[in-house]
Design a protein around this motif. Sequence first.
Motif, PDB file in Angstrom:
ATOM      1  N   LEU A  74     -55.148 -12.399 -13.690  1.00 31.46           N
ATOM      2  CA  LEU A  74     -56.047 -13.295 -12.972  1.00 31.46           C
ATOM      3  C   LEU A  74     -55.494 -12.872 -10.628  1.00 31.46           C
ATOM      4  O   LEU A  74     -56.803 -12.503 -10.509  1.00 31.46           O
ATOM      5  CB  LEU A  74     -56.539 -14.428 -13.010  1.00 31.46           C
ATOM      6  N   GLU A  75     -54.510 -13.490 -10.647  1.00 30.72           N
ATOM      7  CA  GLU A  75     -54.236 -13.199  -9.327  1.00 30.72           C
ATOM      8  C   GLU A  75     -54.159 -11.865  -8.849  1.00 30.72           C
ATOM      9  O   GLU A  75     -55.097 -12.227  -7.497  1.00 30.72           O
ATOM     10  CB  GLU A  75     -52.840 -13.344  -9.198  1.00 30.72           C
ATOM     11  N   LYS A  76     -54.564 -11.026  -9.247  1.00 31.82           N
ATOM     12  CA  LYS A  76     -54.845  -9.853  -9.037  1.00 31.82           C
ATOM     13  C   LYS A  76     -56.245  -9.506  -8.807  1.00 31.82           C
ATOM     14  O   LYS A  76     -56.759  -9.100  -7.839  1.00 31.82           O
ATOM     15  CB  LYS A  76     -54.353  -8.380  -9.851  1.00 31.82           C
ATOM     16  N   LEU A  77     -57.192  -9.079  -9.344  1.00 25.39           N
ATOM     17  CA  LEU A  77     -58.808  -9.874 -10.188  1.00 25.39           C
ATOM     18  C   LEU A  77     -59.420  -9.842  -8.775  1.00 25.39           C
ATOM     19  O   LEU A  77     -59.841 -10.010  -7.742  1.00 25.39           O
ATOM     20  CB  LEU A  77     -58.724  -9.992 -10.640  1.00 25.39           C
ATOM     21  N   THR A  78     -58.947 -11.591  -8.422  1.00 26.05           N
ATOM     22  CA  THR A  78     -59.171 -12.281  -7.704  1.00 26.05           C
ATOM     23  C   THR A  78     -58.711 -11.692  -5.907  1.00 26.05           C
ATOM     24  O   THR A  78     -60.159 -11.777  -5.770  1.00 26.05           O
ATOM     25  CB  THR A  78     -58.646 -13.156  -7.802  1.00 26.05           C
ATOM     26  N   ALA A  79     -57.668 -11.323  -5.901  1.00 23.00           N
ATOM     27  CA  ALA A  79     -57.304 -10.673  -4.893  1.00 23.00           C
ATOM     28  C   ALA A  79     -58.327  -9.135  -4.140  1.00 23.00           C
ATOM     29  O   ALA A  79     -58.668  -9.382  -3.275  1.00 23.00           O
ATOM     30  CB  ALA A  79     -56.332 -10.445  -4.814  1.00 23.00           C
ATOM     31  N   THR A  80     -58.733  -8.689  -5.329  1.00 26.94           N
ATOM     32  CA  THR A  80     -59.992  -7.578  -5.677  1.00 26.94           C
ATOM     33  C   THR A  80     -60.828  -7.816  -5.149  1.00 26.94           C
ATOM     34  O   THR A  80     -61.641  -7.272  -4.591  1.00 26.94           O
ATOM     35  CB  THR A  80     -59.285  -7.031  -6.828  1.00 26.94           C
ATOM     36  N   LEU A  81     -61.679  -8.667  -5.789  1.00 29.60           N
ATOM     37  CA  LEU A  81     -62.456  -8.904  -5.930  1.00 29.60           C
ATOM     38  C   LEU A  81     -62.984  -9.891  -3.962  1.00 29.60           C
ATOM     39  O   LEU A  81     -64.084  -9.664  -3.303  1.00 29.60           O
ATOM     40  CB  LEU A  81     -63.299 -10.344  -6.327  1.00 29.60           C
ATOM     41  N   ALA A  82     -62.361 -10.609  -3.501  1.00 28.81           N
ATOM     42  CA  ALA A  82     -62.245 -11.319  -2.057  1.00 28.81           C
ATOM     43  C   ALA A  82     -61.657  -9.777  -1.127  1.00 28.81           C
ATOM     44  O   ALA A  82     -62.903  -9.556  -0.424  1.00 28.81           O
ATOM     45  CB  ALA A  82     -61.131 -11.858  -1.734  1.00 28.81           C
ATOM     46  N   GLY A  83     -61.087  -8.821  -1.194  1.00 24.95           N
ATOM     47  CA  GLY A  83     -61.117  -7.642  -0.865  1.00 24.95           C
ATOM     48  C   GLY A  83     -62.712  -6.625  -0.434  1.00 24.95           C
ATOM     49  O   GLY A  83     -62.875  -6.841   0.708  1.00 24.95           O
ATOM     50  N   LEU A  84     -63.254  -7.110  -1.995  1.00 28.37           N
ATOM     51  CA  LEU A  84     -64.762  -6.044  -1.825  1.00 28.37           C
ATOM     52  C   LEU A  84     -65.635  -7.034  -1.738  1.00 28.37           C
ATOM     53  O   LEU A  84     -67.052  -6.635  -1.236  1.00 28.37           O
ATOM     54  CB  LEU A  84     -64.351  -5.957  -3.223  1.00 28.37           C
ATOM     55  N   GLY A  85     -65.611  -8.477  -0.670  1.00 29.59           N
ATOM     56  CA  GLY A  85     -66.541  -9.170  -0.269  1.00 29.59           C
ATOM     57  C   GLY A  85     -67.416  -9.552  -1.478  1.00 29.59           C
ATOM     58  O   GLY A  85     -68.337 -10.074  -1.409  1.00 29.59           O
ATOM     59  N   ALA A  86     -67.000 -10.126  -2.484  1.00 29.27           N
ATOM     60  CA  ALA A  86     -67.868 -10.699  -3.754  1.00 29.27           C
ATOM     61  C   ALA A  86     -66.731 -11.608  -4.342  1.00 29.27           C
ATOM     62  O   ALA A  86     -66.045 -11.515  -5.208  1.00 29.27           O
ATOM     63  CB  ALA A  86     -67.889  -9.434  -4.933  1.00 29.27           C
ATOM     64  N   PRO A  87     -66.084 -12.067  -3.577  1.00 31.96           N
ATOM     65  CA  PRO A  87     -64.677 -13.367  -4.178  1.00 31.96           C
ATOM     66  C   PRO A  87     -65.064 -13.977  -5.093  1.00 31.96           C
ATOM     67  O   PRO A  87     -66.386 -14.741  -5.649  1.00 31.96           O
ATOM     68  CB  PRO A  87     -64.980 -14.457  -2.904  1.00 31.96           C
ATOM     69  N   LEU A  88     -64.495 -14.925  -5.962  1.00 29.78           N
ATOM     70  CA  LEU A  88     -64.314 -15.400  -7.237  1.00 29.78           C
ATOM     71  C   LEU A  88     -65.244 -16.242  -6.958  1.00 29.78           C
ATOM     72  O   LEU A  88     -64.712 -17.210  -6.592  1.00 29.78           O
ATOM     73  CB  LEU A  88     -63.325 -15.353  -8.030  1.00 29.78           C
TER      74      LEU A  88
END
Length: 233
Positions: free
Chosen positions: A162-176
């Motif tokens: 969860l932690e890594k995917l949350t960071a990934t989504l935030a970096g893509l402009g589609a935050p969790l």
Amino acid sequence: MGRFPVGRRLRVLDVGMGRGSQALRLARAGHSVTGLERDAEMLAAARAALAREPEGIRERMRIVEGDGRDTGVHFLPGSFDVVLCHGVLMYVAEPDPLVAGLARMLAPGGLLSLLVRNGDAPAMRSGLRGDWAGALTAFDATFDATCHMDEESGLETRADRLEKLTATLAGLGAPLHTWYGVRVFTDAAADGTHAPAGVPDDLATLLEVEERAGRTDPYRGVASLLHLCGVRG
């Protein structure tokens, strides 16, 4: 779809749609659905299922042969209100480029829905089955590579945290926006040898327990699968 106004007709992209069951349900609900799939057998099954639907539903659903990593080849950025990618990332060795491509497909305010294997769950799953050696191995796994053989497909799969995917989504402009656990308790019954008492006679209660556990801490954190919803700003 709860974040959208009731009655709004959405443009939905279902990446790795399989046999099309999910896409068809959305088309029947009135949404415009594009299903993307690369497996020939799955494509044939989806097309056959769509052919059996009434004309109005057939007009709302489009099937495209292709890989989820090549969405930019098939679609323009911002083309969809909702992008679904369920049960796909576990088969992709490097998921970040795929997720980035999916995020680009979202219109502003659009929803990206991911269903992934939970990297924090294997120790719990092995322990519940009495596989103590497997549980010890899972504690030390990093889940940054293939690490599990899927019994149904025979393919090696990987898991996400969860932690890594949350960071990934935030970096893509589609935050969790929100997330859920899926198969918190029922995963142990998958092989039929640990079926909870009362199934199927008490199936409604079992489903209610699963639904509540899937949105309640700490239970959702050890679910077999994670359902993450990111929203594009």
